[in-house]
Design a protein around this motif. Sequence first.
Motif, PDB file in Angstrom:
ATOM      1  N   UNK A 270       0.812  -1.227   0.000  1.00  0.00           N
ATOM      2  CA  UNK A 270       0.000   0.000   0.000  1.00  0.00           C
ATOM      3  C   UNK A 270       0.837   1.265   0.000  1.00  0.00           C
ATOM      4  N   UNK A 271       2.051   1.199   0.587  1.00  0.00           N
ATOM      5  CA  UNK A 271       2.928   2.365   0.588  1.00  0.00           C
ATOM      6  C   UNK A 271       3.313   2.734  -0.846  1.00  0.00           C
ATOM      7  N   UNK A 272       3.771   1.747  -1.623  1.00  0.00           N
ATOM      8  CA  UNK A 272       4.197   2.017  -3.001  1.00  0.00           C
ATOM      9  C   UNK A 272       3.014   2.451  -3.860  1.00  0.00           C
ATOM     10  N   UNK A 273       1.886   1.756  -3.727  1.00  0.00           N
ATOM     11  CA  UNK A 273       0.705   2.096  -4.535  1.00  0.00           C
ATOM     12  C   UNK A 273       0.252   3.526  -4.255  1.00  0.00           C
ATOM     13  N   UNK A 274       0.185   3.877  -2.972  1.00  0.00           N
ATOM     14  CA  UNK A 274      -0.270   5.226  -2.597  1.00  0.00           C
ATOM     15  C   UNK A 274       0.660   6.301  -3.146  1.00  0.00           C
ATOM     16  N   UNK A 275       1.965   6.098  -2.964  1.00  0.00           N
ATOM     17  CA  UNK A 275       2.921   7.105  -3.410  1.00  0.00           C
ATOM     18  C   UNK A 275       2.984   7.200  -4.933  1.00  0.00           C
ATOM     19  N   UNK A 276       2.817   6.075  -5.631  1.00  0.00           N
ATOM     20  CA  UNK A 276       2.793   6.129  -7.094  1.00  0.00           C
ATOM     21  C   UNK A 276       1.583   6.941  -7.576  1.00  0.00           C
ATOM     22  N   UNK A 277       0.438   6.758  -6.938  1.00  0.00           N
ATOM     23  CA  UNK A 277      -0.754   7.522  -7.326  1.00  0.00           C
ATOM     24  C   UNK A 277      -0.594   8.997  -6.981  1.00  0.00           C
ATOM     25  N   UNK A 278       0.075   9.291  -5.861  1.00  0.00           N
ATOM     26  CA  UNK A 278       0.344  10.690  -5.512  1.00  0.00           C
ATOM     27  C   UNK A 278       1.232  11.328  -6.568  1.00  0.00           C
ATOM     28  N   UNK A 279       2.271  10.590  -6.995  1.00  0.00           N
ATOM     29  CA  UNK A 279       3.140  11.122  -8.054  1.00  0.00           C
ATOM     30  C   UNK A 279       2.352  11.379  -9.337  1.00  0.00           C
ATOM     31  N   UNK A 280       1.465  10.444  -9.662  1.00  0.00           N
ATOM     32  CA  UNK A 280       0.648  10.619 -10.864  1.00  0.00           C
ATOM     33  C   UNK A 280      -0.217  11.868 -10.765  1.00  0.00           C
ATOM     34  N   UNK A 281      -0.814  12.098  -9.597  1.00  0.00           N
ATOM     35  CA  UNK A 281      -1.671  13.271  -9.416  1.00  0.00           C
ATOM     36  C   UNK A 281      -0.863  14.563  -9.519  1.00  0.00           C
ATOM     37  N   UNK A 282       0.328  14.559  -8.938  1.00  0.00           N
ATOM     38  CA  UNK A 282       1.182  15.751  -9.010  1.00  0.00           C
ATOM     39  C   UNK A 282       1.546  16.063 -10.460  1.00  0.00           C
ATOM     40  N   UNK A 283       1.874  15.041 -11.238  1.00  0.00           N
ATOM     41  CA  UNK A 283       2.259  15.260 -12.630  1.00  0.00           C
ATOM     42  C   UNK A 283       1.075  15.708 -13.489  1.00  0.00           C
ATOM     43  N   UNK A 284      -0.129  15.242 -13.170  1.00  0.00           N
ATOM     44  CA  UNK A 284      -1.321  15.721 -13.878  1.00  0.00           C
ATOM     45  C   UNK A 284      -1.517  17.215 -13.625  1.00  0.00           C
ATOM     46  N   UNK A 285      -1.245  17.624 -12.386  1.00  0.00           N
ATOM     47  CA  UNK A 285      -1.447  19.032 -12.026  1.00  0.00           C
ATOM     48  C   UNK A 285      -0.290  19.937 -12.448  1.00  0.00           C
TER      49      UNK A 285
ATOM     50  N   UNK B 188       1.273  20.739 -15.382  1.00  0.00           N
ATOM     51  CA  UNK B 188       1.069  21.720 -16.467  1.00  0.00           C
ATOM     52  C   UNK B 188       0.161  22.873 -16.050  1.00  0.00           C
ATOM     53  N   UNK B 189      -0.800  22.595 -15.163  1.00  0.00           N
ATOM     54  CA  UNK B 189      -1.704  23.646 -14.697  1.00  0.00           C
ATOM     55  C   UNK B 189      -0.964  24.602 -13.774  1.00  0.00           C
ATOM     56  N   UNK B 190      -0.176  24.041 -12.839  1.00  0.00           N
ATOM     57  CA  UNK B 190       0.541  24.873 -11.872  1.00  0.00           C
ATOM     58  C   UNK B 190       1.614  25.732 -12.538  1.00  0.00           C
ATOM     59  N   UNK B 191       2.270  25.167 -13.549  1.00  0.00           N
ATOM     60  CA  UNK B 191       3.352  25.920 -14.209  1.00  0.00           C
ATOM     61  C   UNK B 191       2.880  26.713 -15.417  1.00  0.00           C
ATOM     62  N   UNK B 192       1.619  26.498 -15.842  1.00  0.00           N
ATOM     63  CA  UNK B 192       1.055  27.168 -17.032  1.00  0.00           C
ATOM     64  C   UNK B 192       2.005  27.015 -18.224  1.00  0.00           C
ATOM     65  N   UNK B 193       2.472  25.780 -18.408  1.00  0.00           N
ATOM     66  CA  UNK B 193       3.544  25.549 -19.357  1.00  0.00           C
ATOM     67  C   UNK B 193       3.111  25.714 -20.802  1.00  0.00           C
ATOM     68  N   UNK B 194       1.821  25.416 -21.115  1.00  0.00           N
ATOM     69  CA  UNK B 194       1.396  25.464 -22.508  1.00  0.00           C
ATOM     70  C   UNK B 194       0.399  26.587 -22.780  1.00  0.00           C
ATOM     71  N   UNK B 195       0.545  27.673 -22.034  1.00  0.00           N
ATOM     72  CA  UNK B 195      -0.290  28.845 -22.312  1.00  0.00           C
ATOM     73  C   UNK B 195       0.136  29.475 -23.640  1.00  0.00           C
ATOM     74  N   UNK B 196      -0.669  30.387 -24.093  1.00  0.00           N
ATOM     75  CA  UNK B 196      -0.417  31.001 -25.410  1.00  0.00           C
ATOM     76  C   UNK B 196       0.957  31.633 -25.494  1.00  0.00           C
ATOM     77  N   UNK B 197       1.430  32.140 -24.361  1.00  0.00           N
ATOM     78  CA  UNK B 197       2.736  32.815 -24.383  1.00  0.00           C
ATOM     79  C   UNK B 197       3.885  31.843 -24.535  1.00  0.00           C
ATOM     80  N   UNK B 198       3.605  30.537 -24.418  1.00  0.00           N
ATOM     81  CA  UNK B 198       4.666  29.546 -24.551  1.00  0.00           C
ATOM     82  C   UNK B 198       5.446  29.410 -23.263  1.00  0.00           C
ATOM     83  N   UNK B 199       6.495  28.583 -23.274  1.00  0.00           N
ATOM     84  CA  UNK B 199       7.275  28.351 -22.063  1.00  0.00           C
ATOM     85  C   UNK B 199       7.837  29.606 -21.434  1.00  0.00           C
TER      86      UNK B 199
END
Length: 857
Positions: A509-524, A526-537
């Motif tokens: 459960x430790x590995x499963x939980x942390x892997x899902x946390x990593x997945x959630x962080x990576x999904x968020x 692009x939103x947190x960094x606004x990496x693909x906004x019109x202005x570009x990187x």
Amino acid sequence: MPAKLPPFRDFHLPAQLYVGGVILAGVIVTALGWLLHPVTPDQIPTLLYLGIGTQIGALLPIRWKAGMQTVSDPLLVATGLFAPGGGVGIVAWLALFDGRVPGRGLAWWAFFFNRAMGACIHVIPSLLVWQITGPLWWTLPVRAILYVMMTVSLNYVMTARVLSYANRSSFLDMLAQNIGPSTLGSTVVLGFSGGILFLLLKAGVVGYIMAPGLFGFVLAVRGNVADAQRQGELTNQTLDLAAQALDARDRYTESHSIRVSELAGRLGEQLELGDRECELIRTAGSLHDLGKIGVRDDILNKPGPLTEDEWEIMRRHPDIGADMIAQHSALAEVAPLVRHHHERWDGSGYPAGLTGDVIPFGARILAVADSFDTITGPRLYRQSLMTPLEGVEDISRRADRWYDPNVVDALRELHSLKPLDLANRSQVPRRISSLRVLRANPWFGSLLTAIGISSIGDPLTLVATLVLIYTATNHDARIVALAFIAQALATIAMSSTLGGVADKLPRKPLIVTLELVRAAILVATPILTQVDKAAGPTGARWWMIIPILFVLASINAIVQPARQAAIPGLVPAGQIGKANALVVATTMIAGAAGYALAGAVLSLSQQSLTMLFWADAATFALAALIVLGIPSLGSGMASARVSGALKRTWSIATARPHLVIGTLAAFLIPISFPALLALAYKVAANGGQAYSMLEVVISLGVLAGSIAVGRFTAIGSMRTVGAGLFLTGIFSVAIFVFPSLIAIVLLLFVASIGNPIYTVANQTALMEAADASNRGSVMATRFGLVQTASIVGAAAGGLITSGFGPLAAYGALGVGLILLALYALAAGRSTVNPIVGAAYEEAQVKAAAAGSGSRVT
């Protein structure tokens, strides 16, 4: 091919059609090869040069136990690379005379078949690899590797087919008999050296002068191999003669020792022991009754039952024989097998009354082979004969009392009988292959799949992060360095403060939980960094990536040691090293695939960075689902402490030297990180391209090393650690001595092979030193120390490179690794002999410590 082959008329119709078809195919492919790639006049002198060398090599074959090859192989490969198609076809037809005169020493059909087959297996590959074009530095190795692989494959298949017809046997059986590891390995190496020969000839006159030196080296190796083969054959014949002489003293046991030797070897092969171990067991079988030289003839040939006093004398023969054998260093490993071949599993045997695992494993095999031949053949005290199946059943009834059940099962399998239903079994020192590890441990296979999938995703985030920071900060390399520092600090902090969490909490459960946390962080992300906004990187909130990387690295500092700590619970003790080698190889292959995928995404998509982050999130989520299907990954000890992992690890005495060596090596090897880039620009006009090439070379070397270490018998030993470090060290020093681009490519490849050998051995040793209660702490400690030492080593490498140049950096790390390797080799000079066993050797040590002054009893 065998020296005596049947006449063509004795073949049945399918065989005649096959032989005739191959001869016709040889003519056709040579003609087509000439049409597609004819020989030009300027190629004729070189072709004549290679043809003469090929003919000389054809007259000097190397004969192996399972097949043979000639030293003409590298010359034919060089010919195929130089003059593909018609050129190599003509040489194959005209320059492969091996000294056997057709019609006298060789059938005419075989004479033409051999030449036609030579044309087929060289013309076709040469034309195919001729299509590969590009810079010589990468096309030549690729062409040589593909050429050799195709040639070897065609050669073995075509030869096995004709031999199966000639001997009227199974094609697959003949293929298995003729593909021995020594034959196959030497054929590939010799063939690949043809690429080196071709490279020499490209150098012009100097190459033509140096090429005979390379060929002379091959001939010297051939001479040594031939001498070794003759010595081996002489040894085997001498042992057979000794066995016949011993059996001649007992008129009821004619050829008994030879039969025992053969059956013992077959049992060893059935138990999947190594080739060397099987040969030692065969030798012990030939000599197992040597001690009967010390038994009087009136006792040895007494027609009636022996008295108790006579039996007492007879029971001395194992000790007498073993003492005689032990005086000869070349046979010293055989002595314990001969001494204890009359021991019984329950301790009722002689001369020492050893029980169970304490009996040398080879002696357990001899006990079954000796007893089987005794009860299925005439002996002094048993005139009646049992059939082989009756003998097997008689021995089976005494399994787990007189005999090791594993050896009895091997005897049953040789006679097509099912294994016994006995649960209490000892461990067999099998020659474990990577395929067997995966096949026998499906839950480890699931964990390996999860590791591989997440390893594909790791480069995606790395590439996306570097692109984001580099473009958003106007190519500021200092911010890129800050990202790496943030990850390193996170790893050090988590390993030092929460290193024991993989012991305290259930790992699954430790590995499963942390892997899902990593997945959630990576999904968020692009939103947190606004990496693909019109202005570009350049308009992104790039600075948000630094704390994100810190959190991701903190999670990885827990997940990775937890995975490593779970491996010993998923595979048997003897397979941990093989499993670690599989993990390293899988990680390397998956990482390479991840970089390729990242490059493809960047070139195809407008929102590439978002896609990279989300793709990595998907790999973590998928890995979590796979881990979720594994029943258990161990640990979950409530009494374990989360902090203090370093202190707990240091308290394990057997782990300390491996921890110290791992840390020092992790400091030395990263010295090359900054030096490699500077070295690429020093030796090549296009430094960036050269650097990319060298990174590919390192990756190939690491992959080769991770495969090679899986073939070691004692992976988690100091000797294996030392071997890996010494290999990397000595070739790093060679880079300092030979600073040309071609030399660096070759030397860097070999040096990189040593890295995974040391890494896998070090990890395996620490896993084996720990137990289920502290394995997570041990692996977390190693992970943290290695990361810390790597940062310091990279910094030191930067200072050395800037002050003294990249070659000095390689020289310094090479010397340091050699010194470290010498310590490891000295500390690990003793290993367990698999056919004797650890229990027997430990019993000997205890007996010596007790001051008994006698052998184990």
